[in-house]
Design an enzyme around this catalytic site. Sequence first.
Site, PDB file in Angstrom:
ATOM      1  N   ALA A 163     -40.955  60.004  20.949  1.00 38.77           N
ATOM      2  CA  ALA A 163     -40.626  60.250  22.355  1.00 38.77           C
ATOM      3  C   ALA A 163     -39.153  60.074  22.672  1.00 38.77           C
ATOM      4  O   ALA A 163     -38.633  60.706  23.597  1.00 38.77           O
ATOM      5  CB  ALA A 163     -41.466  59.325  23.241  1.00 38.77           C
TER       6      ALA A 163
ATOM      7  N   ASP B 292     -41.991  55.599  20.083  1.00 39.94           N
ATOM      8  CA  ASP B 292     -40.887  55.893  19.174  1.00 39.94           C
ATOM      9  C   ASP B 292     -40.677  54.672  18.291  1.00 39.94           C
ATOM     10  O   ASP B 292     -40.832  53.534  18.749  1.00 39.94           O
ATOM     11  CB  ASP B 292     -39.601  56.209  19.947  1.00 39.94           C
ATOM     12  CG  ASP B 292     -38.578  56.927  19.081  1.00 39.94           C
ATOM     13  OD1 ASP B 292     -38.456  58.165  19.188  1.00 39.94           O
ATOM     14  OD2 ASP B 292     -37.900  56.259  18.275  1.00 39.94           O
TER      15      ASP B 292
ATOM     16  N   CYS C 128     -35.036  70.328  16.425  1.00 44.78           N
ATOM     17  CA  CYS C 128     -33.864  71.039  16.964  1.00 44.78           C
ATOM     18  C   CYS C 128     -32.990  71.439  15.777  1.00 44.78           C
ATOM     19  O   CYS C 128     -31.785  71.229  15.767  1.00 44.78           O
ATOM     20  CB  CYS C 128     -33.104  70.184  17.983  1.00 44.78           C
ATOM     21  SG  CYS C 128     -32.622  68.548  17.399  1.00 44.78           S
TER      22      CYS C 128
ATOM     23  N   GLY D  55     -37.556  62.951  27.245  1.00 42.94           N
ATOM     24  CA  GLY D  55     -37.397  64.276  27.840  1.00 42.94           C
ATOM     25  C   GLY D  55     -38.654  65.125  27.786  1.00 42.94           C
ATOM     26  O   GLY D  55     -39.063  65.721  28.780  1.00 42.94           O
ATOM     27  N   LYS D  56     -39.285  65.163  26.622  1.00 41.50           N
ATOM     28  CA  LYS D  56     -40.495  65.976  26.495  1.00 41.50           C
ATOM     29  C   LYS D  56     -41.714  65.276  27.110  1.00 41.50           C
ATOM     30  O   LYS D  56     -42.623  65.950  27.605  1.00 41.50           O
ATOM     31  CB  LYS D  56     -40.737  66.334  25.027  1.00 41.50           C
ATOM     32  CG  LYS D  56     -39.672  67.300  24.491  1.00 41.50           C
ATOM     33  CD  LYS D  56     -39.912  67.689  23.056  1.00 41.50           C
ATOM     34  CE  LYS D  56     -38.855  68.706  22.607  1.00 41.50           C
ATOM     35  NZ  LYS D  56     -37.476  68.143  22.641  1.00 41.50           N
TER      36      LYS D  56
END
Length: 429
Positions: A239, A262, A359, A243-244
Amino acid sequence: MRLPGRIAAAIEVLTDVETRKRPVSEALKAWGLNNRFAGAGDRAAIGNLVYDALRRRSSYAFAMGADTPRALVLAAVLRDWAEAPEALNAAFAEDSHAPEPLTAEEIAGATASLDGADEATQADMPEWLLPSLKRAFGGDLAAEGQAMAGRPSLDLRVNALKATPEKVAKSLSRFSPEPTAYALMGFTMPAGPRDARTPNVTTDEGYQKGWFEVQDQGSQMVSALAGAQPGEQVLDLCAGAGGKTLALASTMGNKGQIFAYDSDRNRLAPIYDRLKRNGVRNAQVRAPHPGALDDLIGKMDRVVVDAPCTGTGTWRRRPDTKWKLTPDLLAQRQADQAAILEEALHYVKPGGTLVYITCSILPEENDDQVAALLAAHPEASSVDIAKAWRSTLVTEMPAGLATSGGGILLTPHRTGTDGFYCHLIRKAA
């Protein structure tokens, strides 16, 4: 400060980055603290020069015949900011803070052709990554690389829990936000040229009230492709700052449950304030400790894995990382991703979906990772990404986005976004 002084400052900052091996953001902050006379406009212009110089470092060095901070900054001014050499030298002569006058070689660099440069130089990408990049882009490598070397837009996601697009557009009307091309609840503000400043939207009333979040359109799109539905049980396994998680909560209308986890407490720390500001009530933060997620094994409708990666998709925003990436770092990230995917599948219930996101633009971190997982787990299979696009983004998926392995790859050239990969994996019922 006038342009000559800003150029000298940019050379100083880039020299600091090179000699002390520090991130650009740190070097710029340090320069600002040591030169308090510089206004916000000056600091923005200096930052633009430094980042522009790094985005096209390879092609600028080829054109100028040198890769020194001075050569790179001057190349940005001459080749990107379109300053005429004669006018620049005249301005230098009138400013006591200016660098030394342009040499004949530097003047020639303003119009030097890149025709003789190799593929990596023309694409402004690291040469050692060429085999990977060719796998990803084929004949579009140069176009993809040049788009990746451009300036990024500022994108926002409307928080449907608190606001409407109309409400956000009105609040930010002074910045002239435009609807995003693909994300259904997004706005974008394209980057300006030369010394243009990025709008500081975080001081806006709407941001303070949680009406919107700063989030790249590509990140919004892969969050939507996750397909989270109201009432579902969802695990956001990596996490980070959330943001998501925030995007998923907005899509789910605060119904169901999101478990935000996380492995790094520092990355997770900002999520608490963000959840509160956004009005998220269906997210439960799980701090990292042994057995923190044991009760979720085999129970999740969806597990979202925004995996640690090389960040090659964010080179527009962090161009210094483009030239620092090494084979060893790539190998470490691949090992991390393989381990996280194996772990994530344990939490997916029969008939549930694993959402793998990076990403990164590199196949080694994307299709290759999924292929290895599917080979080891016959109970897992790829979900039709085009069908998922139609159901979540409510349009036909543009041609050329699907990867050979069944995922989707967004890039600045293809979608005007940062580079993002997404693959949906179904666990057999």
